[in-house]
Design a protein around this motif. Structure first.
Motif, PDB file in Angstrom:
ATOM      1  N   SER A 176       0.985  -1.070  -0.010  1.00 15.25           N
ATOM      2  CA  SER A 176       0.118  -0.143   0.119  1.00 15.25           C
ATOM      3  C   SER A 176       1.163   1.174  -0.146  1.00 15.25           C
ATOM      4  CB  SER A 176      -0.714  -0.015   1.550  1.00 15.25           C
ATOM      5  OG  SER A 176      -1.403   0.856   1.713  1.00 15.25           O
ATOM      6  N   LYS A 177       0.245   2.011  -0.962  1.00 13.26           N
ATOM      7  CA  LYS A 177       1.144   3.154  -1.392  1.00 13.26           C
ATOM      8  C   LYS A 177       1.259   4.075   0.264  1.00 13.26           C
ATOM      9  CE  LYS A 177       2.408   7.020  -4.517  1.00 13.26           C
ATOM     10  NZ  LYS A 177       2.959   6.990  -5.866  1.00 13.26           N
ATOM     11  N   VAL A 178       2.398   5.018   0.396  1.00 15.54           N
ATOM     12  CA  VAL A 178       2.208   6.141   1.507  1.00 15.54           C
ATOM     13  C   VAL A 178       2.626   6.892   0.891  1.00 15.54           C
ATOM     14  CG1 VAL A 178       3.681   7.151   3.593  1.00 15.54           C
ATOM     15  CG2 VAL A 178       3.742   4.063   3.319  1.00 15.54           C
ATOM     16  N   SER A 179       0.868   8.171   1.578  1.00 17.47           N
ATOM     17  CA  SER A 179       1.108   8.766   0.527  1.00 17.47           C
ATOM     18  C   SER A 179       0.541   9.891   1.828  1.00 17.47           C
ATOM     19  CB  SER A 179       0.136   9.201  -0.497  1.00 17.47           C
ATOM     20  OG  SER A 179      -0.854   8.553  -0.125  1.00 17.47           O
ATOM     21  N   ALA A 180       0.037  11.380   1.003  1.00 15.12           N
ATOM     22  CA  ALA A 180      -0.740  12.269   2.418  1.00 15.12           C
ATOM     23  C   ALA A 180      -1.567  11.883   2.599  1.00 15.12           C
ATOM     24  CB  ALA A 180      -0.797  13.281   1.979  1.00 15.12           C
ATOM     25  N   LEU A 181      -2.427  10.835   1.448  1.00 10.10           N
ATOM     26  CA  LEU A 181      -3.923  10.386   2.163  1.00 10.10           C
ATOM     27  C   LEU A 181      -4.220   9.452   2.679  1.00 10.10           C
ATOM     28  CD1 LEU A 181      -6.782  10.977   1.375  1.00 10.10           C
ATOM     29  CD2 LEU A 181      -6.773   9.411  -0.863  1.00 10.10           C
ATOM     30  N   THR A 182      -3.194   8.226   3.150  1.00 11.24           N
ATOM     31  CA  THR A 182      -2.680   6.906   3.188  1.00 11.24           C
ATOM     32  C   THR A 182      -1.238   7.130   3.964  1.00 11.24           C
ATOM     33  OG1 THR A 182      -1.915   6.497   1.335  1.00 11.24           O
ATOM     34  CG2 THR A 182      -4.195   5.803   1.621  1.00 11.24           C
ATOM     35  N   PRO A 183      -1.525   7.754   4.882  1.00  8.61           N
ATOM     36  CA  PRO A 183       0.061   7.858   6.059  1.00  8.61           C
ATOM     37  C   PRO A 183      -0.054   6.653   6.693  1.00  8.61           C
ATOM     38  CG  PRO A 183      -1.362   9.220   6.634  1.00  8.61           C
ATOM     39  CD  PRO A 183      -1.790   8.791   5.418  1.00  8.61           C
ATOM     40  N   PHE A 184       1.406   6.397   6.534  1.00  4.34           N
ATOM     41  CA  PHE A 184       2.024   5.412   7.771  1.00  4.34           C
ATOM     42  C   PHE A 184       2.844   6.051   8.732  1.00  4.34           C
ATOM     43  CE2 PHE A 184       4.875   1.572   8.452  1.00  4.34           C
ATOM     44  CZ  PHE A 184       4.641   1.323   9.298  1.00  4.34           C
ATOM     45  N   PHE A 185       1.852   5.567  10.687  1.00  8.97           N
ATOM     46  CA  PHE A 185       2.294   6.289  11.156  1.00  8.97           C
ATOM     47  C   PHE A 185       3.274   5.965  11.982  1.00  8.97           C
ATOM     48  CE2 PHE A 185      -1.702   8.514  10.732  1.00  8.97           C
ATOM     49  CZ  PHE A 185      -0.900   9.431  10.484  1.00  8.97           C
ATOM     50  N   GLY A 186       3.971   4.604  11.366  1.00  9.36           N
ATOM     51  CA  GLY A 186       4.833   3.081  12.005  1.00  9.36           C
ATOM     52  C   GLY A 186       4.146   2.875  13.056  1.00  9.36           C
ATOM     53  N   TYR A 187       6.124   2.783  14.369  1.00  9.96           N
ATOM     54  CA  TYR A 187       6.036   1.713  16.120  1.00  9.96           C
ATOM     55  C   TYR A 187       6.772   2.968  16.776  1.00  9.96           C
ATOM     56  CZ  TYR A 187       5.175  -1.825  13.275  1.00  9.96           C
ATOM     57  OH  TYR A 187       4.306  -2.676  12.175  1.00  9.96           O
ATOM     58  N   ALA A 188       6.239   3.049  17.915  1.00 16.30           N
ATOM     59  CA  ALA A 188       7.070   3.860  18.852  1.00 16.30           C
ATOM     60  C   ALA A 188       8.175   3.282  19.447  1.00 16.30           C
ATOM     61  CB  ALA A 188       6.063   4.562  20.080  1.00 16.30           C
ATOM     62  N   GLY A 189       9.289   4.561  19.147  1.00 22.07           N
ATOM     63  CA  GLY A 189      10.344   4.018  19.481  1.00 22.07           C
ATOM     64  C   GLY A 189      11.437   3.304  19.089  1.00 22.07           C
ATOM     65  N   SER A 190      11.107   2.922  18.152  1.00 15.33           N
ATOM     66  CA  SER A 190      12.053   2.655  17.379  1.00 15.33           C
ATOM     67  C   SER A 190      11.408   3.407  15.996  1.00 15.33           C
ATOM     68  CB  SER A 190      11.851   1.156  17.208  1.00 15.33           C
ATOM     69  OG  SER A 190      12.224   0.411  16.247  1.00 15.33           O
ATOM     70  N   LYS A 191      12.746   4.189  15.569  1.00 19.68           N
ATOM     71  CA  LYS A 191      12.396   4.127  13.324  1.00 19.68           C
ATOM     72  C   LYS A 191      13.330   3.197  12.496  1.00 19.68           C
ATOM     73  CE  LYS A 191      13.438   9.406  14.029  1.00 19.68           C
ATOM     74  NZ  LYS A 191      14.276  10.307  13.542  1.00 19.68           N
ATOM     75  N   GLN A 192      13.847   1.966  13.636  1.00 25.06           N
ATOM     76  CA  GLN A 192      14.599   0.982  12.180  1.00 25.06           C
ATOM     77  C   GLN A 192      13.047   0.168  12.194  1.00 25.06           C
ATOM     78  OE1 GLN A 192      17.076  -1.223  14.557  1.00 25.06           O
ATOM     79  NE2 GLN A 192      18.208  -2.417  12.864  1.00 25.06           N
ATOM     80  N   LEU A 193      12.469  -0.019  13.297  1.00 25.98           N
ATOM     81  CA  LEU A 193      11.151  -1.061  13.183  1.00 25.98           C
ATOM     82  C   LEU A 193      10.467  -0.218  11.997  1.00 25.98           C
ATOM     83  CD1 LEU A 193      10.186  -2.737  16.528  1.00 25.98           C
ATOM     84  CD2 LEU A 193      11.102  -4.062  15.093  1.00 25.98           C
ATOM     85  N   THR A 194      10.452   1.298  11.532  1.00 25.49           N
ATOM     86  CA  THR A 194       8.557   1.781  10.953  1.00 25.49           C
ATOM     87  C   THR A 194       9.666   1.077   9.938  1.00 25.49           C
ATOM     88  OG1 THR A 194       8.073   3.193  13.240  1.00 25.49           O
ATOM     89  CG2 THR A 194       8.357   3.784  10.633  1.00 25.49           C
ATOM     90  N   GLU A 195      10.677   1.874   9.623  1.00 24.01           N
ATOM     91  CA  GLU A 195      11.407   1.424   8.096  1.00 24.01           C
ATOM     92  C   GLU A 195      11.276   0.258   7.852  1.00 24.01           C
ATOM     93  OE1 GLU A 195      12.853   2.532   5.105  1.00 24.01           O
ATOM     94  OE2 GLU A 195      12.011   4.534   6.438  1.00 24.01           O
ATOM     95  N   LYS A 196      11.518  -0.323   8.864  1.00 24.12           N
ATOM     96  CA  LYS A 196      11.810  -2.225   8.582  1.00 24.12           C
ATOM     97  C   LYS A 196      10.362  -2.593   7.881  1.00 24.12           C
ATOM     98  CE  LYS A 196      12.896  -7.366  10.115  1.00 24.12           C
ATOM     99  NZ  LYS A 196      12.786  -7.798  11.029  1.00 24.12           N
ATOM    100  N   LYS A 197       8.965  -1.510   7.948  1.00 21.83           N
ATOM    101  CA  LYS A 197       7.812  -2.463   7.139  1.00 21.83           C
ATOM    102  C   LYS A 197       7.123  -1.106   5.941  1.00 21.83           C
ATOM    103  CE  LYS A 197       4.624  -4.349   8.511  1.00 21.83           C
ATOM    104  NZ  LYS A 197       4.074  -5.483   8.872  1.00 21.83           N
ATOM    105  N   LEU A 198       8.534  -0.709   5.820  1.00 25.13           N
ATOM    106  CA  LEU A 198       8.458  -0.090   4.527  1.00 25.13           C
ATOM    107  C   LEU A 198       9.521  -0.620   3.457  1.00 25.13           C
ATOM    108  CD1 LEU A 198       8.233   3.982   5.753  1.00 25.13           C
ATOM    109  CD2 LEU A 198       6.573   2.247   5.403  1.00 25.13           C
ATOM    110  N   LEU A 199       8.312  -0.730   2.062  1.00 28.16           N
ATOM    111  CA  LEU A 199       9.622  -0.761   0.991  1.00 28.16           C
ATOM    112  C   LEU A 199      10.026   0.019   0.273  1.00 28.16           C
ATOM    113  CD1 LEU A 199       7.658  -4.426  -0.637  1.00 28.16           C
ATOM    114  CD2 LEU A 199       9.841  -3.792   1.080  1.00 28.16           C
ATOM    115  N   ARG A 200      10.589   0.377  -0.622  1.00 28.59           N
ATOM    116  CA  ARG A 200      11.351   1.925  -0.861  1.00 28.59           C
ATOM    117  C   ARG A 200      11.642   1.709  -2.197  1.00 28.59           C
ATOM    118  NH1 ARG A 200      11.061   6.344   2.130  1.00 28.59           N
ATOM    119  NH2 ARG A 200      10.824   5.395   5.327  1.00 28.59           N
ATOM    120  N   ASN A 201      11.530   2.558  -3.229  1.00 27.99           N
ATOM    121  CA  ASN A 201      11.938   2.374  -4.846  1.00 27.99           C
ATOM    122  C   ASN A 201      10.846   1.355  -5.640  1.00 27.99           C
ATOM    123  OD1 ASN A 201      13.881   4.529  -4.867  1.00 27.99           O
ATOM    124  ND2 ASN A 201      15.131   3.419  -3.733  1.00 27.99           N
ATOM    125  N   VAL A 202      10.566   0.707  -5.505  1.00 28.49           N
ATOM    126  CA  VAL A 202       8.990  -0.279  -5.557  1.00 28.49           C
ATOM    127  C   VAL A 202       8.420  -0.103  -7.036  1.00 28.49           C
ATOM    128  CG1 VAL A 202       6.932  -1.701  -4.756  1.00 28.49           C
ATOM    129  CG2 VAL A 202       7.758  -0.452  -3.064  1.00 28.49           C
TER     130      VAL A 202
END
Length: 623
Positions: A430-456
């Motif tokens: 699911s694309k991350v955008s202003a309409l569909t933001p992903f707020f991730g997890y508290a206390g861990s930018k690494q865990l948040t980034e792990k749930k994202l795929l970039r340059n898809v």
């Protein structure tokens, strides 16, 4: 006159033709359109909050309902009725206690560990009224995970239910060492370092605290932290913003539920389905909910009849538990018309409707932290949601090819993901955008980034990785296939555990089954294994099951090993626990449950002895 009649006839014929074509090729057009208009209208309402910089939160809605319908039952719990005014007044008392005695202030994070009860709501609302964010803790959490949760969300205060104080034994000293104050919903405490709330509520004022404390100017402000349970790792604190809570609160309304309905909530309130959709949805409509401390299959329908329940929430295997109850003459005597939830298998879905009547089952697909939701507003059996070209314009999602061996998306020569064709199974992104933001997890930018795929698909884009394998048919219905981690590969083929589970579930002596893959030394991939419970009054029949799998399953999908259990271990959200079963494998010397192996010569599942096990390890037995 003749000319006018000719034009009129042609016009009527045209309308009829269009109607017939629409029914044939676009049978869900009007239902889709009306549903989408509701969704868009609500979305526009949320967007207006951005322009006014003033958010009307779920809590604001509750306070509004308490003023509008103060004497209407809000919660029915254990035979007692609590009106909107009752919960409003008690939460005001708690808010004053939190300010004056607990010394909380706006912006603090407070952890809440309570079982389902009205005071869970009062504490939740009381904390929100003083501007605190709340972390809902799983009441089954272990000491190590509990300490991790505090580190994740930054909470310095814990409020624990009166029946859960003993669960702090062994971890209380660690909490106090970390300067975490602990309060309990009791009049007095055996633990001198655990402070009490009930005695202070009785003498507290019920006047509302200043509204400025709860005021919010951004939809993106965190209001809750809900912990998602990792299969093997520590819980992750999903950030729940006001935007997400407001979206979830409209779920019942979107499915056609009204303020006259009575909801049945048997799921734990620390779970997003019960708190955000269940309680939030009840508040949004100004309806009534029946809250259960814990789900009981034997009490479910009696509760529904007693309280005139019309809508119920389910998750995971709850409906199958109901189907496994002894049949009665009053199975269809109730007023339930809608079920809202997720994880309902096709076979259970059909059995549930056949037995309990014409209940519209509305599947909702979406994770606690995810940025995409599918809703099966049509009620088609076996699908979790519905999409069309308008939905795809608003919410960008894709199904991409996935390599099960490498456990990663398939890339083209340019390093980009490849979309699957209609009807094929793919990984849902699911694309991350202003309409569909992903707020991730508290206390861990690494865990948040792990749930994202970039340059898809292009350089610089970002997609939320759901970890789910899905398929979309030609008519736009979305089907859940499996979790990426649950799907296993054997004999060069991908095996979807849900599909094998449904086939095995058709055997009369099997009450419950859990399919997974186990590693076999000397073999690539994982061999199929099924843990099962035999239905009471019946006996296991290895020959009958052999004939069934030979007939209905391809060779690579047939479970090679069976494990008979007395009970099936479940997660707190009624999902089957696979990880421990996978880890324990099929060694008869370490597994105490009866084990069986598929035997093509005897045309049956036969007991798995130590000698057979050793022959498998030695590669002497063909699998």
């Amino acid at each position: 006159m003749t000319l006018s009649l000719g034009w009129l006839s042609a016009l009527v014929a045209g309308f009829i033709s269009v109607h017939v074509l629409q029914r044939l090729y676009f049978p869900y057009f009007w239902r889709d359109l009306l549903f989408l208009l509701k969704v868009i209208r609500y979305g526009v309402k949320l967007e207006m909050f951005k322009l006014t910089s003033s958010v009307f939160t779920v809590l604001d809605r509750f306070i509004q309902q308490a003023q509008r319908i103060p004497n209407k039952p809000f919660v029915i719990y254990d035979g007692s009725i609590y009106t909107y005014r009752d919960i409003e007044t008690r939460s005001n008392r708690l808010a004053n206690v939190f300010l004056e005695r607990v010394k909380l202030k706006k912006g603090d994070c407070v952890a809440l560990s309570m079982n389902n009860e009205p005071d869970f709501l009062c504490v939740w609302f009381g904390l929100a009224k003083v501007g605190c964010s709340i972390a809902f803790l799983n009441t089954n959490i272990k000491p190590k995970s509990l300490l991790h949760c505090f580190n994740s969300c930054g909470a310095k205060t814990l409020i624990v239910g009166s029946d859960l104080v003993e669960s702090l034994d062994g971890v209380l000293s660690s909490l106090l060492e970390d300067d975490i104050q602990v309060w309990t919903m009791k009049n007095q405490s055996e633990h001198t370092q655990v402070q009490t709330l009930l005695d202070k509520i009785d003498v507290a004022s019920d006047r509302p605290v200043p509204a400025v404390l709860r005021s919010c100017t951004s939809l993106k402000s965190p209001t809750l932290y809900i912990f998602t349970s990792g299969t093997t790792g520590l819980p992750k604190a999903a950030v729940i913003t006001h935007l997400q809570s407001l979206k979830a609160a409209a779920g019942f309304w979107a499915f056609g539920v009204t303020e006259d309905d009575v909801m049945y909530i048997p799921l734990p309130l620390y779970h997003s389905a019960a708190s955000l959709i269940g309680i939030g949805g009840t508040i949004y409509l100004g309806a009534t909910c029946v809250l259960k401390k814990k789900f009981s299959a034997s009490q479910f329908w009696n509760d529904c009849r007693k309280h005139n329940v019309t809508v119920f929430q389910y998750i995971g295997e709850l409906c199958r538990y109901l189907c496994n109850q002894p049949k009665t003459e009053v199975d269809k005597v109730h007023k339930v018309r809608i079920g809202v939830g997720n994880g309902l298998r096709q076979d259970v879905w059909r059995e549930f409707l056949n037995r309990f009547g014409n209940i519209k089952m509305c599947e909702v697909y979406g994770s606690t932290e995810g940025n995409l939701v599918f809703m099966n507003h049509i009620g088609k059996i076996g699908t979790v949601g519905r999409s069309n070209f308008i939905y795809r314009l608003l919410f960008k999602y894709n199904l991409v090819k996935y390599d099960m061996v490498k456990d990663e998306p398939v890339k083209d020569q340019h390093g980009f993901c490849q979309q699957v064709d209609r009807g094929e199974t793919g990984l849902l992104l699911s694309k991350v955008s202003a309409l569909t933001p992903f707020f991730g997890y508290a206390g861990s930018k690494q865990l948040t980034e792990k749930k994202l795929l970039r340059n898809v698909f292009v350089k610089g884009d970002a997609y939320f990785n759901t970890g789910d394998l899905m398929a979309e048919d030609q008519k736009g219905f979305i089907c859940f296939r499996d979790r990426v981690g649950d799907t296993f590969r054997w004999k060069g083929e991908n095996v979807a555990t849900t599909e094998v589970t449904e086939i095995l579930g058709l055997v009369d002596f099997i009450q419950e089954v859990n399919v997974y893959g186990v590693a076999v030394p000397g073999h690539e991939g994982r061999a199929g294994m099924a843990a099962m419970i035999v239905r009471p009054g019946l006996t296991f029949n290895g020959q009958k099951l052999f004939e069934h799998v030979m007939k209905d399953l391809p060779a690579y999908a047939r479970p090679l090993f069976l494990r008979l259990q007395e009970f099936m271990e479940m997660t707190s959200t009624f999902k089957q626990q696979k990880f421990k079963l996978v880890q324990s494998g099929f060694n008869p010397s370490t597994v105490t449950d009866p084990l069986y192996v598929l035997d093509y010569q005897q045309k049956s599942y036969i007991p798995l002895t130590d000698s057979i096990y050793q022959s498998i390890l030695a590669g002497e037995r063909k699998l």
